[in-house]
Enzyme design. Structure first.
Site, mmCIF file in Angstrom:
data_model
loop_
_atom_site.group_PDB
_atom_site.id
_atom_site.type_symbol
_atom_site.label_atom_id
_atom_site.label_comp_id
_atom_site.label_asym_id
_atom_site.label_seq_id
_atom_site.Cartn_x
_atom_site.Cartn_y
_atom_site.Cartn_z
ATOM 1 N N ALA A 131 0.370 87.418 39.291
ATOM 2 C CA ALA A 131 -0.100 86.228 40.004
ATOM 3 C C ALA A 131 0.556 84.994 39.419
ATOM 4 O O ALA A 131 0.911 84.954 38.234
ATOM 5 C CB ALA A 131 -1.613 86.107 39.888
ATOM 6 N N LEU A 144 -16.173 94.621 23.928
ATOM 7 C CA LEU A 144 -17.575 94.323 24.230
ATOM 8 C C LEU A 144 -17.828 92.827 24.364
ATOM 9 O O LEU A 144 -18.926 92.358 24.050
ATOM 10 C CB LEU A 144 -18.459 94.894 23.099
ATOM 11 C CG LEU A 144 -18.204 96.363 22.720
ATOM 12 C CD1 LEU A 144 -18.876 96.714 21.394
ATOM 13 C CD2 LEU A 144 -18.698 97.289 23.820
ATOM 14 N N SER A 164 -12.285 79.074 26.641
ATOM 15 C CA SER A 164 -12.228 79.906 27.846
ATOM 16 C C SER A 164 -12.057 81.361 27.420
ATOM 17 O O SER A 164 -11.334 81.652 26.464
ATOM 18 C CB SER A 164 -11.040 79.485 28.696
ATOM 19 O OG SER A 164 -10.693 80.530 29.574
ATOM 20 N N ASP A 221 -6.337 90.667 27.720
ATOM 21 C CA ASP A 221 -4.872 90.827 27.698
ATOM 22 C C ASP A 221 -4.315 90.494 26.310
ATOM 23 O O ASP A 221 -3.366 91.136 25.844
ATOM 24 C CB ASP A 221 -4.220 89.906 28.737
ATOM 25 C CG ASP A 221 -4.621 90.279 30.159
ATOM 26 O OD1 ASP A 221 -4.984 91.440 30.395
ATOM 27 O OD2 ASP A 221 -4.576 89.390 31.033
ATOM 28 N N ALA A 226 -3.851 79.999 29.218
ATOM 29 C CA ALA A 226 -2.782 79.665 28.260
ATOM 30 C C ALA A 226 -2.533 80.767 27.215
ATOM 31 O O ALA A 226 -1.487 80.802 26.592
ATOM 32 C CB ALA A 226 -3.109 78.351 27.555
HETATM 33 N N1 LIG Z 1 -17.489 85.070 24.130
HETATM 34 C C1 LIG Z 1 -16.738 85.691 23.216
HETATM 35 N N2 LIG Z 1 -16.905 85.434 21.893
HETATM 36 C C2 LIG Z 1 -16.155 86.062 20.976
HETATM 37 N N3 LIG Z 1 -15.195 86.959 21.263
HETATM 38 C C3 LIG Z 1 -14.980 87.253 22.555
HETATM 39 C C4 LIG Z 1 -15.743 86.646 23.595
HETATM 40 N N4 LIG Z 1 -15.282 87.133 24.775
HETATM 41 C C5 LIG Z 1 -14.284 87.992 24.477
HETATM 42 N N5 LIG Z 1 -14.090 88.079 23.144
HETATM 43 C C6 LIG Z 1 -13.058 88.865 22.442
HETATM 44 O O1 LIG Z 1 -12.127 89.333 23.411
HETATM 45 C C7 LIG Z 1 -12.134 90.764 23.475
HETATM 46 C C8 LIG Z 1 -11.960 91.195 24.916
HETATM 47 O O2 LIG Z 1 -12.994 90.660 25.719
HETATM 48 P P1 LIG Z 1 -13.748 91.491 26.847
HETATM 49 O O3 LIG Z 1 -14.480 92.631 26.217
HETATM 50 O O4 LIG Z 1 -14.546 90.539 27.647
HETATM 51 O O5 LIG Z 1 -12.558 92.142 27.666
HETATM 52 P P2 LIG Z 1 -11.828 91.699 29.006
HETATM 53 O O6 LIG Z 1 -10.749 92.681 29.203
HETATM 54 O O7 LIG Z 1 -11.437 90.264 28.883
HETATM 55 O O8 LIG Z 1 -12.981 91.886 30.092
HETATM 56 P P3 LIG Z 1 -12.852 92.219 31.661
HETATM 57 O O9 LIG Z 1 -11.535 92.897 31.901
HETATM 58 O O10 LIG Z 1 -14.042 93.119 31.978
HETATM 59 O O11 LIG Z 1 -12.936 90.875 32.329
HETATM 60 C C9 LIG Z 1 -13.454 91.182 22.821
HETATM 61 O O12 LIG Z 1 -13.309 92.460 22.224
HETATM 62 C C10 LIG Z 1 -13.647 90.084 21.770
HETATM 63 O O13 LIG Z 1 -12.900 90.384 20.616
#
Ligand SMILES: Nc1ncnc2c1ncn2[C@@H]1O[C@H](COP(=O)(O)OP(=O)(O)OP(=O)(O)O)[C@@H](O)[C@H]1O
Ligand SMILES: [Mg+2]
Length: 317
Positions: A17, A230, A255, A261, A298
């Site tokens: 995208a 998680l 954000s 990724d 970013a």
């Molecule tokens: N609010 C937060 N506070 C601290 N760390 C976070 C937070 N959100 C994400 N992370 C970090 O980013 C990593 C990836 O986030 P997440 O588990 O949400 O995966 P994602 O691939 O972005 O989710 P999805 O694909 O379901 O949108 C987590 O393992 C954590 O280390």
């Protein structure tokens, strides 16, 4: 001809995208929403992973579908960042995604379009070109949704190729594409909690349930390594012989876009330099936390990744 060594990491993004990021005071219906200035970034799972790996300083190449004026713009942005890439031509224009940061609440609103429909000859050519380029890359990263027209077993077909050719396949996908690829078997899968829970069709309410789910994939030969993220609770990394819990780092969250990724980018960067799993998880945690510091799409900054790496605490399970 270039004499640079072939990159060890190859990413594929079938549904990239052109990410447009802006701000608005409050999202509300009917009224014109007067937005702040527009910022453009290259986007899509594998594209973002490649951007992170490149920033961290490893050889990488991003293959992605490129169509129309948006596709050309995406290419220009990748060139600006210096990310080695190859656009695989498609007829329909590459999609745009809109992220709007609501300044009154701090929330991000993300509007994601389905993406262009790929013709059978187009996705078949993508598959062929990826396998061809992958002959010299040790790590194949498949990340992101499949656009309309692409069969659910697209990633599964590449998983089969990866196994036949002795490549490490790293998968970040969801839904039917994830299910089909896991049935074929991959080296490493990075689901989020929601994705793994949907895949298994059961809630994963606590850590024992998450560990059991990860071990189930490994025992059934669906993945050698499961990196289960998680969100604000951090991540678990599980292999046949080892498992770690990584509590999330406490950082000011600008954000959460791109956290997953950046996690995959950090992980695969470390694995490609032959770090052990523990060190790779450390880097992945630092990269995902660093992504939280920057607004919108970013992604992480290398200096922040290195700084945060020292703060990661892992607990063996
Ligand atoms: N609010 C937060 N506070 C601290 N760390 C976070 C937070 N959100 C994400 N992370 C970090 O980013 C990593 C990836 O986030 P997440 O588990 O949400 O995966 P994602 O691939 O972005 O989710 P999805 O694909 O379901 O949108 C987590 O393992 C954590 O280390
Ligand atoms: Mg994700």
């Amino acid at each position: 001809m270039s004499s640079a060594p072939a990159p060890d990491i190859l990413t594929l993004t079938l549904n990239p995208a052109l990410d447009l990021l802006t701000t608005v005071e409050r999202v509300q219906p009917t009224h014109k929403l007067r937005c702040g200035p527009a910022l453009f970034h290259p986007g899509g799972g594998g594209v973002n992973v490649a951007r992170v790996v490149h920033r961290l300083g490893a050889g990488v190449r991003a293959l992605y579908t490129e169509g129309g004026a948006t596709g050309r713009e995406l290419r220009a942005l990748l060139d600006q960042e210096g990310v080695p890439c190859e656009g695989l031509p498609i007829v329909a224009p590459t999609r745009e995604s809109l992220s709007v940061h609501e300044t009154s609440s701090g929330l991000d609103w993300r509007f994601v379009l389905p993406g262009p429909t790929l013709l059978p000859a187009e996705w078949a050519a993508c598959e062929q070109r990826f396998v061809q380029c992958g002959a010299t890359a040790g790590h194949w990263v498949l990340s992101g949704s499949l656009p309309p027209g692409v069969p659910d077993d697209f990633y599964a077909r590449l998983a089969r190729q990866a196994r036949l050719q002795g490549r490490r396949l790293v998968l970040d996908a969801s839904g039917a594409a994830l299910g089909a690829a896991l049935a074929e078997g991959v080296y490493l899968v990075k689901p989020s909690l929601r994705e793994l829970s949907e895949h298994l069709g059961r809630p994963l309410d606590d850590e024992p349930a998450c560990l059991a789910a990860a071990r189930q994939l490994i025992d059934q030969g669906q993945a050698e390594i499961v990196a289960l993220t998680l969100g604000e609770r951090g991540a678990l990394l599980v292999s046949a012989r080892q498992a770690w819990r990584a509590p999330a780092l406490s950082v000011p969250v600008a954000s959460t876009i791109g956290a997953g990724d950046s996690f995959v980018g950090g992980l695969v960067w470390a694995l490609a330099r032959q770090d052990d799993l523990e060190q790779a998880l450390r880097l992945a945690m630092a990269a995902s936390a660093a992504a939280l510091l920057s607004e919108g799409t970013a992604l992480c900054q290398p200096a922040e990744v290195q700084r945060l790496r020292a703060q990661v605490r892992l607990e063996a399970l």
